[in-house]
Each structure stands twice: as structure tokens, then as C-alpha cells.
Design an enzyme around this catalytic site. Structure first.
Site, PDB file in Angstrom:
ATOM      1  CG  HIS A 228      42.527  35.781  49.531  1.00  0.00           C
ATOM      2  ND1 HIS A 228      41.366  35.627  50.257  1.00  0.00           N
ATOM      3  CD2 HIS A 228      42.442  36.989  48.940  1.00  0.00           C
ATOM      4  CE1 HIS A 228      40.644  36.722  50.130  1.00  0.00           C
ATOM      5  NE2 HIS A 228      41.267  37.556  49.344  1.00  0.00           N
ATOM      6  CB  CYS A 548      40.837  45.464  41.004  1.00  0.00           C
ATOM      7  SG  CYS A 548      39.917  45.503  42.540  1.00  0.00           S
TER       8      CYS A 548
HETATM    9  C1  PEP Z   1      38.016  40.970  45.297  1.00  0.00           C
HETATM   10  O1  PEP Z   1      37.383  40.599  46.281  1.00  0.00           O
HETATM   11  O2  PEP Z   1      37.591  40.867  44.116  1.00  0.00           O
HETATM   12  C2  PEP Z   1      39.353  41.577  45.458  1.00  0.00           C
HETATM   13  C3  PEP Z   1      39.991  42.093  44.435  1.00  0.00           C
HETATM   14  O3  PEP Z   1      39.910  41.532  46.708  1.00  0.00           O
HETATM   15  P1  PEP Z   1      40.587  40.212  47.336  1.00  0.00           P
HETATM   16  O4  PEP Z   1      40.663  39.186  46.221  1.00  0.00           O
HETATM   17  O5  PEP Z   1      41.912  40.603  47.845  1.00  0.00           O
HETATM   18  O6  PEP Z   1      39.638  39.838  48.405  1.00  0.00           O
HETATM   19 MG    MG Z   2      38.023  41.181  48.248  1.00  0.00          MG
END
Ligand code: PEP
Ligand code: MG
Length: 619
Positions: A228, A548
Site C-alpha cells: 500500500h 482495479c
Molecule cells: C487489490 O488488492 O488489488 C486492490 C485493488 O485493493 P488494495 O490494493 O487496496 O488492497
Molecule cells: Mg486489496
């Protein structure tokens, strides 16, 4: 972003002819993981951690055991952090190893059954104070005793040894208090404009505090390609390299650095030729951006006329202007974690509603997909632990614990407040609601019950809501969800495939961890097969499905995803033009043929070759 497997971290000292009479330090290069494209040149700023300011805190006698357990957990966590650092020393040059190894050993020793820890425990029991109060009091007393022993008439070596010992205790105090209080790791006060921020590690919550207009670049020793923190830095558009081992320990105040977020190389004290090359890189990158900007108003349409939806992910409201400029048509993933980070209390309904309204308004009628809070994993949120909503001591495996929808269903009030705020804001424009970390149909049913209950309550109160409630969709981001996508498709209104977690959970690789970054490969056939399975399950029911995760932002993979039937993508704003350029250059039939060939492969390297060869004339 460069998505080839990151090279193993390495470090080299470049020989440079010494210029007589100058003191300029030699150029040194560190290779890490490029996570946010762009090149930055500037003075380094080693982030200082805030001094441990602890308000002395008394406890009841009945809390002694609990405080002892908190101390144990903080000691274990500190030992783990130091041991990890110690294990990584092997890749540094010998001189750096010789410098650092004894220091880390001393820290580890003090975190063993040491006099310091015994005394801290005794203070908790006898003075009835919290663990952090005891750590600070004991460390300060010990440091004062040691410094008092410094004899101005003694030898320089003796004085240095005592000073070193005092510094070691302060370091242990700092680390323990940080782990006990989970207080923000960093202080960005004093960050000079145009600086390159260098640190051992950076939490997502810390990255959220950075001001991209003041900052040239970021380089850290820890972190993975799609953790993240990396996602945040890409969102901010700051050139960044994570996992550059040895860098934070090698830099000195006054050093200059070049951060190359494309190749993953960080150069300390660049030689004139390196600086000149970096400046050329900055210009080339800016030109590329300008070229892409021309695509903004052109439709995202394939050569054979298939329309593709390109939307943006939003991590922080600061990105809104970037999203508007990128040509994205709406927000396909609004990560709401930022609303809860770096604040003392959980945001109330009005605060949340106002934020959602601002974002929906800024999109001028384009759709906004709001994901409800995805707490857990590496996303630490102090306000939630302070409020007692999540445990103070992290689970042994936080990524497998009470994450996302699991927490929200256990904490209906938290969930209801967020849904209420979203629904109240949804009168302003097209909104969709997205549930994170779903693994079972029961979770979707239970979430829908809460959703409907909240809507009924609002209508009873006379609140104006859209006639048809915003669709309720789910993230497909675990292998379990992907493989039961056919059943989940009967419960959800749409799918958003989160390839970041999907890759991590499928390959059992921590997405934020430098050590295993080379194994984190979204192009692994196992991940692609899950994406295919989930996409087909949605398409069979004519249900909307988008990608996404960061895979959707990689233009090399766009033809494959189009070939699998994906027509909706959401990505960091800066990737939108790159992906749009690919969309506009392909035909769906060619993409479908490519997808068939790719999906027959079992070797990620062959898959990469096929993707790279796509569209190129055969030799
Ligand atoms: C993912 O896990 O691909 C996602 C879009 O969510 P995050 O990156 O916020 O965990
Ligand atoms: Mg995720």
C-alpha cells in the site's frame, strides 16, 4: 511502471578518480524496486522519528499482566525488525557490514533477557505504570547514569564507548515506544522543498501525509512493488524506489541523491556525468507526459470500435485534479482508508458524507465506486485501535485475519455509519458501493442486509435517496473468491478484480515485502487463470466486471485483459493515458487470439514474451 521481476537488491561503490583538494564523497548506487515512475534529483532528507513524548500513565494492579503482555509483544516485534535488518546485511559491502553488524547485535542483545528489560518490568509492577511509561523512565534513568560516568579527563575512546552505550539504549527506547504506541513512525516536519525523503521504512499512513508538491522523490530500504505504500506513492506521482537495502544507513546529511523510479536505482552523491544523465531523464519523462496529455480528450476505443471504460483509483483527495487531467471517466476504486488514517478519532457520518460529496461533485456526473473500509494487513489505523474497534496487538498473520468485510460485519456500527454517509452523498451522482476482502456468499448476503437496513432507516427518516439504490459489488481479491465467482456473481451487482491481493494470496507472497518481491508476479499463470475464471463468471451473467488492481495499469497486459473480455479498468491516474494509447492501437480479435495463446501457457516467462511480442511484426 516497470513490472519485470525486480532485480535482487544490490549495492556497489563506484570508483571515481579523487580530485585533489575536494572532499566530495564517492558516488554510491543502490538498487531497489521501482514503484513510481519518474526521476528525481535533490538533497536527501533522512526522516527523523519523533522523540518519544509519553504522558506518564498509571495502571491498575489488575492490569499488570496485560501491560506485561504488551511489553512482550513490542519486544518480540522489535527483535523481529532488527533480525530482519541483520539478515539483510550480507548483501552490503564488507565495510558497511563491519560498521552495522555489531550495532544490530548490541540492540538484539539488549532486547534479550537484559537488565534493561528486567528493570522495565519491575517498574510496571511496582510503580503501576504503563509499559511505555516504564520504558521511557527506565531508559532515561539508565542513560543519565551512563552519561554521568563520562570523565572529561578520561581517554577519548572511553568517552566514545560510554556515549555509544547511551545511544544504544536510546535506540532501544525509541523502537520499543514506537512499537508500543504504534504512533506515527515519521515526522515530516522540516522536510525542505525539493528534497528526497530517505528512510528505513514508510507506512501507508506516513505516505498519506506527504505533500507531493514539496517532495522530489522517495527511497526506502523496505517495501514491495504493490504494497500500500507503493500504491500511495504512485497515487501521489512521486518518483520512488523501495527496498534499496543499505541506503538509509549509508546516507549522511548534506548528501545529494538521484532516485530513478523507472530503473529502481538510487545514486548517492552522483558524479557530474550521473547528474547530467539524470537531468536528461527528467526532461525525457516530462516530454512523455506531454505526449500522453494529448490523449486526454480522445475516446478509449479500440481500432474496431469497442468502447473501453478507463477509470482512476483514488487513495487521497489530493489526487482529484490529477484524475480530472488524466482523462479517466470516473473513479473505479475509491479506497476510503485515508479517511480513517492519521486522526485521533473515527470520522463521524457528517465528516465522511462531506468527503464523499466533494469527490462525487468533482467527477461531474461520472461514476464513483466507493469501497468501504478495508482495514487490516499492513493498513494500520490508530484511530480504530484507540477506539477499541480493532485489537491493540496485531494478529500473527494480519493479512489472513480480520480484514475488510470481516471486520465491518463484526462492527456493524462502523459499517452502518459509512454506508449511511455514502447513501446520503449518492444523490449527487452515480455511485456504486464496493465490499473488500469478500470470500463467501454469506458475507455478501449479510452485507446486503445491513445495506438495505441502512437505506430503509434513511427513507423512514425522510432522507432523499436515489430511487434505485447504488449497486453493491465485491472485490475479487482472494483465490477463494475468484474460484467461487460463479456463486458470488449471483449475490453481487458487480465485480472489481483486485489483482494486488489476488497475486499475494495466490502465490503466498507478501505484496509489501522487499525480500520476496521477485516472487510477486501478477503474470503468473495461476493469477491470470483466476482473473479469467472470475471475468467469465461475470460475463455469463452480463454483470459488470472491472480490473482495479495494479495489473490493470500495466499497458503490456491491456491486450490480454481485453482478450479475456474485460472492458473496464481502474488504475492510478498517471497510468490512464498509457493504457488508453494501447486500447486505441488494438483490435479485439487480435486480443482474443493473444489471450487464447497466453492462457495455454504455464511458464510466466513465456507469457511475458508473448505479451511483449504482441503487435510487433513477426521476425
Ligand atoms: C487489490 O488488492 O488489488 C486492490 C485493488 O485493493 P488494495 O490494493 O487496496 O488492497
Ligand atoms: Mg486489496
Amino acid at each position: 511502471m516497470n513490472r519485470t521481476s525486480p532485480p535482487p537488491p544490490q549495492h556497489r561503490r563506484l570508483a571515481r578518480p579523487a580530485t585533489p583538494g575536494t572532499e566530495q564523497p564517492a558516488e554510491r548506487q543502490f538498487t531497489g524496486i521501482p514503484v513510481s515512475a519518474g526521476i528525481a534529483i535533490g538533497p536527501v532528507f533522512g526522516v527523523s522519528e519523533p522523540d518519544a513524548v509519553i504522558t506518564p500513565h498509571k495502571i491498575a494492579a489488575s492490569d499488570i499482566a496485560a501491560e506485561g503482555a504488551r511489553l512482550d509483544a513490542a519486544v518480540a516485534q522489535s527483535r523481529k525488525q532488527l533480525a530482519k535488518l541483520r539478515a539483510k546485511l550480507a548483501i552490503l559491502p564488507e565495510e558497511s557490514q563491519e560498521e552495522l553488524a555489531p550495532l544490530l547485535d548490541a540492540y538484539l542483545h539488549m532486547l534479550g533477557p537484559s537488565r534493561l528489560l528486567r528493570a522495565v518490568r519491575q517498574r510496571i509492577e511496582e510503580a503501576l505504570v504503563s509499559a511505555e511509561t516504564a520504558v521511557v523512565a527506565e531508559s532515561e534513568a539508565l542513560v543519565a547514569t551512563i552519561l554521568a560516568r563520562i570523565d572529561p579527563a578520561g581517554t577519548a575512546d572511553d568517552r566514545a564507548a560510554l556515549q555509544r552505550r547511551a545511544d544504544e539504549i536510546k535506540e532501544i527506547e525509541r523502537r520499543l515506544v514506537r512499537n508500543l504506541t504504534r504512533s506515527p513512525f515519521r515526522s515530516f516536519a522540516g522536510l525542505p522543498p525539493g528534497a528526497i525523503l530517505v528512510s528505513e521504512s514508510l507506512r501507508p499512513a506516513d505516505a498519506a501525509l506527504l505533500d507531493p508538491s514539496r517532495l522530489a522523490g522517495v527511497a526506502t530500504e523496505e517495501g514491495g512493488a504493490d504494497g500500500h505504500t507503493a500504491v500511495m506513492l504512485r497515487a501521489l506521482g512521486v518518483p520512488a524506489v523501495l527496498g534499496a537495502i543499505g541506503l538509509a544507513h549509508a546516507m549522511k546529511p548534506g548528501d545529494v541523491a538521484v532516485v530513478d523510479g523507472i530503473s529502481g536505482v538510487v545514486t548517492l552523491n552522483p558524479a557530474p556525468a550521473t547528474t547530467a544523465a539524470a537531468k536528461r531523464g527528467v526532461t525525457a519523462f516530462a516530454r512523455e507526459r506531454q505526449r500522453y496529455a494529448r490523449l486526454r480528450r480522445l475516446p478509449a476505443e479500440t481500432r474496431d470500435g469497442e468502447t473501453v471504460e478507463l477509470q482512476a483509483n483514488l487513495e487521497l483527495p489530493i489526487e482529484l485534479p490529477l484524475i480530472v487531467q488524466s482523462g479517466a471517466v470516473g473513479i473505479g476504486l475509491l479506497r476510503t482508508e485515508f479517511l480513517f488514517m492519521n486522526r485521533e478519532a473515527v470520522p463521524d457520518e457528517d465528516t465522511q458524507e462531506e468527503t464523499y460529496r466533494t469527490i462525487i461533485d468533482a467527477m461531474h456526473g461520472d461514476p464513483v465506486t466507493i469501497r468501504v473500509l478495508d482495514w487490516g494487513g499492513e493498513k494500520e489505523i490508530e484511530a480504530l485501535s484507540t477506539a477499541g474497534i480493532v485489537p491493540e496487538v496485531a494478529d500473527a498473520n494480519p493479512a489472513l485475519g480480520l480484514r475488510g468485510i470481516r471486520l465491518l460485519l463484526r462492527q456493524p456500527e462502523l459499517f452502518e455509519i459509512q454506508l449511511t454517509a455514502i447513501l446520503r452523498a449518492s444523490v449527487l451522482g452515480p455511485v456504486r458501493v464496493l465490499l473488500p476482502m469478500v470470500t463467501t456468499v454469506q458475507e455478501v448476503r449479510a452485507a446486503r442486509e445491513v445495506y438495505d437496513r441502512v437505506a430503509r432507516r434513511l427513507r423512514r427518516r425522510g432522507e432523499r435517496l436515489p430511487e434505485k439504490l447504488p449497486p453493491l459489488g465485491i472485490m475479487i481479491e482472494t483465490p477463494g473468491a475468484a474460484l467461487s465467482a460463479d456463486a458470488l456473481a449471483l449475490e453481487a451487482d458487480f465485480f472489481a478484480i483486485g489483482t494486488n491481493d489476488l497475486t499475494a494470496y495466490t502465490l503466498a507472497v507478501d505484496r509489501g515485502e522487499a525480500d520476496v518481491a521477485a516472487l510477486y508476479d501478477p503474470m503468473h499463470p495461476a493469477v491470470l487463470r483466476l482473473v479469467q475464471f472470475a471475468t467469465e463468471a461475470a460475463l455469463r451473467l452480463r454483470m459488470p466486471v472491472s480490473v482495479c488492481g495494479e495489473l490493470g495499469a500495466d499497458p503490456r497486459i491491456t491486450p490480454l485483459l481485453l482478450g479475456l473480455g474485460v472492458r473496464s479498468f481502474s488504475m492510478n491516474a498517471s497510468a490512464v493515458p498509457r493504457v488508453k494509447q494501447v486500447v486505441r492501437s488494438v483490435e479485439i480479435d487480435d486480443c482474443a487470439r493473444l489471450a487464447r495463446r497466453v492462457m495455454e501457457q504455464g511458464d510466466p516467462e513465456v507469457i511475458k514474451m508473448l505479451l511483449e511480442g504482441f503487435g510487433r511484426p513477426a521476425e
